[in-house]
Design a protein around this motif. Structure first.
Motif, PDB file in Angstrom:
ATOM      1  N   ASP A  55      -9.462   8.012  -2.521  1.00  0.00           N
ATOM      2  CA  ASP A  55      -8.891   6.866  -1.719  1.00  0.00           C
ATOM      3  C   ASP A  55      -7.278   6.583  -2.316  1.00  0.00           C
ATOM      4  O   ASP A  55      -6.720   5.709  -1.977  1.00  0.00           O
ATOM      5  CB  ASP A  55      -9.708   5.553  -2.270  1.00  0.00           C
ATOM      6  CG  ASP A  55     -10.875   5.558  -1.296  1.00  0.00           C
ATOM      7  OD1 ASP A  55     -10.979   6.134  -0.022  1.00  0.00           O
ATOM      8  OD2 ASP A  55     -11.703   4.515  -1.826  1.00  0.00           O
ATOM      9  N   MET A  56      -7.114   7.636  -3.061  1.00  0.00           N
ATOM     10  CA  MET A  56      -5.707   7.505  -3.925  1.00  0.00           C
ATOM     11  C   MET A  56      -4.415   8.412  -3.464  1.00  0.00           C
ATOM     12  O   MET A  56      -3.448   8.571  -3.583  1.00  0.00           O
ATOM     13  CB  MET A  56      -5.639   7.562  -5.183  1.00  0.00           C
ATOM     14  CG  MET A  56      -6.748   6.455  -6.032  1.00  0.00           C
ATOM     15  SD  MET A  56      -5.985   5.040  -5.796  1.00  0.00           S
ATOM     16  CE  MET A  56      -4.591   5.069  -7.147  1.00  0.00           C
ATOM     17  N   HIS A  57      -5.198   9.467  -2.391  1.00  0.00           N
ATOM     18  CA  HIS A  57      -4.140  10.720  -2.078  1.00  0.00           C
ATOM     19  C   HIS A  57      -4.484  10.812  -0.500  1.00  0.00           C
ATOM     20  O   HIS A  57      -5.186  10.506  -0.018  1.00  0.00           O
ATOM     21  CB  HIS A  57      -4.617  11.812  -2.670  1.00  0.00           C
ATOM     22  CG  HIS A  57      -4.776  11.993  -4.193  1.00  0.00           C
ATOM     23  ND1 HIS A  57      -5.652  11.363  -5.027  1.00  0.00           N
ATOM     24  CD2 HIS A  57      -3.659  12.534  -5.144  1.00  0.00           C
ATOM     25  CE1 HIS A  57      -5.405  11.413  -6.364  1.00  0.00           C
ATOM     26  NE2 HIS A  57      -4.109  12.101  -6.381  1.00  0.00           N
ATOM     27  N   VAL A  58      -3.265  10.915   0.082  1.00  0.00           N
ATOM     28  CA  VAL A  58      -2.969  11.220   1.354  1.00  0.00           C
ATOM     29  C   VAL A  58      -2.144  12.558   1.709  1.00  0.00           C
ATOM     30  O   VAL A  58      -1.377  12.725   0.766  1.00  0.00           O
ATOM     31  CB  VAL A  58      -2.311  10.197   2.520  1.00  0.00           C
ATOM     32  CG1 VAL A  58      -3.362   8.941   2.299  1.00  0.00           C
ATOM     33  CG2 VAL A  58      -0.927   9.651   1.858  1.00  0.00           C
ATOM     34  N   GLY A  59      -2.366  13.324   2.603  1.00  0.00           N
ATOM     35  CA  GLY A  59      -1.526  14.351   3.072  1.00  0.00           C
ATOM     36  C   GLY A  59      -0.797  14.151   4.351  1.00  0.00           C
ATOM     37  O   GLY A  59      -1.239  13.439   5.213  1.00  0.00           O
ATOM     38  N   ALA A  60       0.723  14.420   4.184  1.00  0.00           N
ATOM     39  CA  ALA A  60       1.415  14.098   5.330  1.00  0.00           C
ATOM     40  C   ALA A  60       2.161  15.457   6.063  1.00  0.00           C
ATOM     41  O   ALA A  60       2.627  16.120   4.909  1.00  0.00           O
ATOM     42  CB  ALA A  60       2.644  13.029   4.886  1.00  0.00           C
ATOM     43  N   LEU A  61       2.194  15.619   7.427  1.00  0.00           N
ATOM     44  CA  LEU A  61       2.841  16.712   7.872  1.00  0.00           C
ATOM     45  C   LEU A  61       4.087  16.119   8.623  1.00  0.00           C
ATOM     46  O   LEU A  61       4.046  15.222   9.341  1.00  0.00           O
ATOM     47  CB  LEU A  61       1.974  17.304   8.810  1.00  0.00           C
ATOM     48  CG  LEU A  61       2.382  18.674   9.649  1.00  0.00           C
ATOM     49  CD1 LEU A  61       3.147  19.631   8.680  1.00  0.00           C
ATOM     50  CD2 LEU A  61       1.595  18.988  10.798  1.00  0.00           C
ATOM     51  N   LEU A  62       5.239  16.553   8.114  1.00  0.00           N
ATOM     52  CA  LEU A  62       6.509  16.075   8.721  1.00  0.00           C
ATOM     53  C   LEU A  62       7.120  16.970   9.982  1.00  0.00           C
ATOM     54  O   LEU A  62       6.691  18.360   9.696  1.00  0.00           O
ATOM     55  CB  LEU A  62       7.568  15.867   7.649  1.00  0.00           C
ATOM     56  CG  LEU A  62       7.212  15.087   6.597  1.00  0.00           C
ATOM     57  CD1 LEU A  62       8.358  14.998   5.551  1.00  0.00           C
ATOM     58  CD2 LEU A  62       6.869  13.686   7.260  1.00  0.00           C
TER      59      LEU A  62
ATOM     60  N   PRO B 156     -10.487  13.708   1.824  1.00  0.00           N
ATOM     61  CA  PRO B 156     -11.725  13.347   1.962  1.00  0.00           C
ATOM     62  C   PRO B 156     -12.404  12.863   0.901  1.00  0.00           C
ATOM     63  O   PRO B 156     -13.622  12.090   0.974  1.00  0.00           O
ATOM     64  CB  PRO B 156     -12.245  14.823   2.460  1.00  0.00           C
ATOM     65  CG  PRO B 156     -11.477  15.846   2.066  1.00  0.00           C
ATOM     66  CD  PRO B 156     -10.157  15.059   2.186  1.00  0.00           C
ATOM     67  N   LEU B 157     -12.019  13.178  -0.618  1.00  0.00           N
ATOM     68  CA  LEU B 157     -12.891  12.682  -1.630  1.00  0.00           C
ATOM     69  C   LEU B 157     -12.020  11.771  -2.471  1.00  0.00           C
ATOM     70  O   LEU B 157     -12.399  11.573  -3.684  1.00  0.00           O
ATOM     71  CB  LEU B 157     -13.180  13.926  -2.455  1.00  0.00           C
ATOM     72  CG  LEU B 157     -13.991  14.999  -1.993  1.00  0.00           C
ATOM     73  CD1 LEU B 157     -14.141  16.255  -2.928  1.00  0.00           C
ATOM     74  CD2 LEU B 157     -15.364  14.281  -1.332  1.00  0.00           C
TER      75      LEU B 157
ATOM     76  N   LEU C  66      -4.647   4.344  13.359  1.00  0.00           N
ATOM     77  CA  LEU C  66      -5.293   3.532  12.321  1.00  0.00           C
ATOM     78  C   LEU C  66      -6.211   4.517  11.697  1.00  0.00           C
ATOM     79  O   LEU C  66      -6.917   5.225  12.234  1.00  0.00           O
ATOM     80  CB  LEU C  66      -6.263   2.562  12.860  1.00  0.00           C
ATOM     81  CG  LEU C  66      -7.121   1.890  11.941  1.00  0.00           C
ATOM     82  CD1 LEU C  66      -6.370   0.929  10.968  1.00  0.00           C
ATOM     83  CD2 LEU C  66      -7.806   0.581  12.636  1.00  0.00           C
ATOM     84  N   LEU C  67      -5.807   4.929  10.266  1.00  0.00           N
ATOM     85  CA  LEU C  67      -6.810   5.612   9.414  1.00  0.00           C
ATOM     86  C   LEU C  67      -7.349   4.853   8.348  1.00  0.00           C
ATOM     87  O   LEU C  67      -6.681   4.357   7.463  1.00  0.00           O
ATOM     88  CB  LEU C  67      -6.065   6.757   9.005  1.00  0.00           C
ATOM     89  CG  LEU C  67      -5.068   7.699  10.135  1.00  0.00           C
ATOM     90  CD1 LEU C  67      -3.866   7.887   9.878  1.00  0.00           C
ATOM     91  CD2 LEU C  67      -5.980   9.060  10.162  1.00  0.00           C
ATOM     92  N   VAL C  68      -8.565   5.010   8.279  1.00  0.00           N
ATOM     93  CA  VAL C  68      -9.315   4.571   6.897  1.00  0.00           C
ATOM     94  C   VAL C  68     -10.042   5.387   6.262  1.00  0.00           C
ATOM     95  O   VAL C  68     -10.625   6.389   6.670  1.00  0.00           O
ATOM     96  CB  VAL C  68     -10.554   3.281   7.898  1.00  0.00           C
ATOM     97  CG1 VAL C  68     -11.225   2.916   6.431  1.00  0.00           C
ATOM     98  CG2 VAL C  68      -9.975   2.290   8.656  1.00  0.00           C
ATOM     99  N   SER C  69      -9.643   5.264   4.853  1.00  0.00           N
ATOM    100  CA  SER C  69     -10.452   6.092   3.836  1.00  0.00           C
ATOM    101  C   SER C  69     -11.906   6.003   3.918  1.00  0.00           C
ATOM    102  O   SER C  69     -12.651   5.202   4.449  1.00  0.00           O
ATOM    103  CB  SER C  69      -9.764   5.702   2.411  1.00  0.00           C
ATOM    104  OG  SER C  69     -10.476   4.477   2.102  1.00  0.00           O
ATOM    105  N   ALA C  70     -12.497   7.164   3.444  1.00  0.00           N
ATOM    106  CA  ALA C  70     -13.919   7.599   3.491  1.00  0.00           C
ATOM    107  C   ALA C  70     -14.679   6.490   3.108  1.00  0.00           C
ATOM    108  O   ALA C  70     -15.843   6.032   3.533  1.00  0.00           O
ATOM    109  CB  ALA C  70     -14.117   8.897   2.739  1.00  0.00           C
ATOM    110  N   SER C  71     -14.267   5.643   2.216  1.00  0.00           N
ATOM    111  CA  SER C  71     -14.965   4.516   1.476  1.00  0.00           C
ATOM    112  C   SER C  71     -14.704   3.081   1.831  1.00  0.00           C
ATOM    113  O   SER C  71     -14.899   2.096   1.250  1.00  0.00           O
ATOM    114  CB  SER C  71     -15.059   4.696  -0.259  1.00  0.00           C
ATOM    115  OG  SER C  71     -13.548   4.680  -0.566  1.00  0.00           O
TER     116      SER C  71
END
Length: 212
Positions: free
Chosen positions: A204-211, A201-202, A147-152
């Motif tokens: 709520d609209m962007h995530v990074g994914a490692l495949l 970290p700054l 479970l991952l929640v954004s900073a805000s």
């Protein structure tokens, strides 16, 4: 989990919450004492990648990549801090997110239902989110393990090797008690698996994914 399992969850919750030294210790102790730890439905073997897949054998690729470091109960929890609202003491509010249960939906097209419990301290307001993940079958593809929640606290991700489900969270306040939400499931291409996903970290609209 039974009483022994509930005690294990509570101990692990307390230990991991205590690592967040920037939070008020009174609020951390309150978070560790929350009653909903006893209601969690967690398959620890599946969480750590030990559960057999649909063919009856442990998925080697998932074990070698996503499960390189076995997931623990704390990976299904998150803690965030919000600015104080109407509090003369100026103390920030602590929010505890926990995956309470996850199962296949029994109605309509294939989908999964994930229940997330939220506790807002120090007032101990309780919120239950029922999240539908369309097209994802927990029985065939395995449970969500992180479970991952954004900073805000405006967004939430549910992660498994085969799916990253993104959820826009409603405004969290004392008036909200329950919410029905629908996730946007993201699947890795081809035979790839998700290894790691992180919020920017700054944003709520962007995530990074490692495949894999």
């Amino acid at each position: 989990l039974g009483s022994a399992g509930a005690e294990e969850v509570s101990r692990e919750a307390a230990a991991n919450l205590a690592l967040a030294a920037r939070f008020d210790m009174d609020q951390l102790q309150g978070a560790a004492a929350l009653a909903f730890w006893r209601d969690l439905v967690v398959d620890v073997s599946a969480l750590r990648g030990d559960a057999p897949d649909a063919a009856g054998s442990t998925t080697a690729a998932a074990t070698a990549t996503f499960m390189a470091t076995p997931k623990q109960l704390c990976d299904l929890m998150a803690i965030r801090e919000l600015p104080p609202v109407g509090d003369v003491s100026g103390r920030p509010r602590t929010i505890v997110f926990t995956v309470a249960s996850q199962e296949n939906s029994t109605a309509g097209a294939p989908s999964s239902i994930v229940v997330v419990r939220i506790a807002m301290l120090p007032e101990v307001a309780s919120i239950t989110l029922r999240i539908e993940v369309p097209g994802y079958c927990i029985t065939k593809q395995g449970p969500f393990r992180q479970l991952l929640v954004s900073a805000s606290s405006h967004g939430l991700l549910l992660l498994s090797p085969h799916c990253c489900a993104a959820v826009a969270l409603p405004h969290l306040n004392d008036e909200l008690s329950n919410a029905e939400l629908r996730a946007v499931p993201l699947a890795p291409p081809g035979d790839a698996l998700f290894v790691k996903v992180l919020w920017h970290p700054l944003s709520d609209m962007h995530v990074g994914a490692l495949l894999s």
